[in-house]
Design a protein around this motif. Structure first.
Motif, short mmCIF file in Angstrom:
data_model
loop_
_atom_site.label_atom_id
_atom_site.label_comp_id
_atom_site.label_asym_id
_atom_site.label_seq_id
_atom_site.Cartn_x
_atom_site.Cartn_y
_atom_site.Cartn_z
N LEU A 139 0.82 -1.22 0.00
CA LEU A 139 0.00 0.00 0.00
C LEU A 139 0.85 1.27 0.00
CD1 LEU A 139 -2.60 -1.17 2.69
CD2 LEU A 139 -2.85 -1.23 0.20
N ARG A 140 2.15 1.12 -0.23
CA ARG A 140 3.05 2.28 -0.13
C ARG A 140 2.74 3.37 -1.15
NH1 ARG A 140 8.13 1.50 0.45
NH2 ARG A 140 8.09 -0.72 1.02
N GLU A 141 2.18 3.01 -2.29
CA GLU A 141 1.92 4.00 -3.34
C GLU A 141 0.51 4.59 -3.26
OE1 GLU A 141 4.31 5.03 -5.20
OE2 GLU A 141 5.69 3.52 -4.38
N GLU A 142 -0.29 4.16 -2.29
CA GLU A 142 -1.67 4.61 -2.18
C GLU A 142 -1.77 5.97 -1.49
OE1 GLU A 142 -4.33 3.08 -3.38
OE2 GLU A 142 -3.27 1.30 -4.10
N THR A 143 -2.85 6.68 -1.83
CA THR A 143 -3.20 7.90 -1.10
C THR A 143 -4.14 7.50 0.05
OG1 THR A 143 -3.02 9.28 -3.07
CG2 THR A 143 -4.33 10.15 -1.24
N TRP A 144 -3.91 8.07 1.23
CA TRP A 144 -4.64 7.66 2.42
C TRP A 144 -5.61 8.74 2.89
CZ3 TRP A 144 -4.05 2.96 5.10
CH2 TRP A 144 -3.04 2.12 4.62
N VAL A 145 -6.66 8.26 3.51
CA VAL A 145 -7.57 9.12 4.26
C VAL A 145 -7.45 8.69 5.72
CG1 VAL A 145 -9.94 9.95 4.53
CG2 VAL A 145 -9.14 9.14 2.29
N SER A 146 -7.23 9.65 6.62
CA SER A 146 -6.96 9.30 8.01
C SER A 146 -7.65 10.26 8.96
CB SER A 146 -5.43 9.32 8.26
OG SER A 146 -5.13 9.06 9.62
N SER A 147 -7.63 9.89 10.23
CA SER A 147 -8.11 10.81 11.26
C SER A 147 -7.06 11.89 11.50
CB SER A 147 -8.41 10.04 12.55
OG SER A 147 -7.28 9.29 12.96
N GLY A 148 -7.35 12.83 12.40
CA GLY A 148 -6.44 13.94 12.66
C GLY A 148 -5.04 13.48 12.98
N ALA A 149 -4.05 14.26 12.60
CA ALA A 149 -2.64 13.85 12.69
C ALA A 149 -2.22 13.49 14.10
CB ALA A 149 -1.75 14.96 12.14
N ARG A 150 -2.82 14.11 15.10
CA ARG A 150 -2.41 13.86 16.49
C ARG A 150 -3.23 12.76 17.16
NH1 ARG A 150 -1.27 19.93 19.00
NH2 ARG A 150 0.32 20.54 17.47
#
Length: 343
Positions: free
Chosen positions: A227-238
């Protein structure tokens, strides 16, 4: 002598109505009258004496000696500074003051009995309130079932809910502004709950890999490195979730390319559905839909752990019942929800 003034006493239970009691009840509770304090046992004995007509018969019914009853009445007379009985060789005759006091005492003793029942119910956790904190996913997936069961068995306990993440809820527990909180922690993210708090594990969640429908990896068993080349959607950075993702990817040899962030799992699913990225979210936050698919990451064992947290020295007996209801709801969720496991 005119009637005594009244005292309004509000119990600590939010659903109870204020009880309007004679001011003698205030004396019974320790406010005192002319430097003395009325004893509810003496008032109860007075009522029985007037009903039976003698110290001896009252003593027999109450299980006292005649001398003990006589001493109680003498103490009561000193407390109210009035003569309650006319005594002679043939027996006793109550004075009008005794009749008045006995009439009022019956009201007080009845109210005191209600008060004792409510205090007993509070000590048993069947009356009172529980101030509960929860994070949003648990509020949606665990609390409806847990609270439904709890209120059925604790109909006189009020639940007050405050929602937030663990970093908000833990200080409220320490300040005793909450009685109980649902919190979580992730593997790979160090955590330590304050020693003043006790925890009860409820469940663990797998982190589900969400992919847009038709993604090249749909339904496959893959490694995280793929998954290294994928774009991610994540929760807040902290957030703990985002930190756990970064550390897991670092172990796999890459830094995730996160272009979109939200702490709302519905928003995250919306971005994934639109093909804007992939995401890892806890199992309780996942909804199976046809336009989002999943894949199994075989070398990724990170979990989110959900637990109940409350003060070690809790003074609220209803908390125990609330924790039991949460444990039951967690077991039901583990049985019905893919990726959720009991403890």
């Amino acid at each position: 002598m005119g009637p005594f003034p009244v005292l309004a006493l509000q119990t600590t239970h939010a659903r109870c109505q204020p009880m309007v009691l004679p001011s003698v009840f205030a004396v019974v509770l320790g406010m005192g009258l002319a430097g003395f304090m009325l004893n509810p046992l003496h008032l109860r004995t007075l009522v029985v004496v007037l009903r039976t007509g003698s110290f001896a018969e009252a003593a027999r019914q109450l299980g006292y000696t005649g001398s003990a009853v006589s001493q109680q009445m003498a103490t009561l007379e000193r407390a109210v500074k009035m003569s309650l009985f006319e005594r002679d060789a043939h027996g006793i005759r109550p004075t009008p003051s005794a009749g008045f006091l006995a009439e009022k005492a019956q009201e007080v003793l009845a109210a005191f009995g209600v008060f004792e029942d409510e205090v007993r119910a509070m000590s048993e956790g069947s009356v009172g309130r529980v101030r509960l904190g929860s994070f949003p996913t648990a509020s949606r997936k665990l609390l409806p079932l847990a609270l439904s069961d709890f209120v059925q068995s604790h109909q006189k306990v009020t639940i007050e809910l405050d929602e937030g993440e663990p970093d908000k809820l833990v200080p409220l527990l320490l300040d005793r502004e909450l009685d109980l909180a649902l919190v979580y922690h992730y593997d790979l993210v160090p955590h330590a709950w304050p020693k003043a708090l006790k925890s009860t594990p409820l469940l663990t969640e797998e982190l589900m890999l969400l992919l847009p429908g038709g993604h090249r990896l749909e339904g496959r068993d893959i490694s995280l490195a793929e998954l290294r080349e994928e774009t991610w959607v994540s929760s807040g950075a902290r957030t703990a979730g985002a930190r756990s993702l970064r550390r897991a990817c670092a172990v796999a040899g890459f830094e995730p390319d996160v272009n979109f962030r939200s702490d709302d799992y519905d928003v995250i699913r919306g971005f994934v559905r639109s093909g804007l990225g992939i995401a890892l979210i806890p199992a309780l936050g996942h909804k199976e839909t046809g336009d989002i698919c999943t894949a199994q990451i075989v070398d990724f064992q990170v979990r989110r752990h959900v637990l109940a947290l409350y003060p070690r020295t809790t003074v609220n007996p209803a908390v125990e019942g609330a924790v039991q209801a949460l444990e039951a709801a967690a077991r039901a969720s583990a049985h019905a929800t893919p990726g959720v496991h009991g403890v």
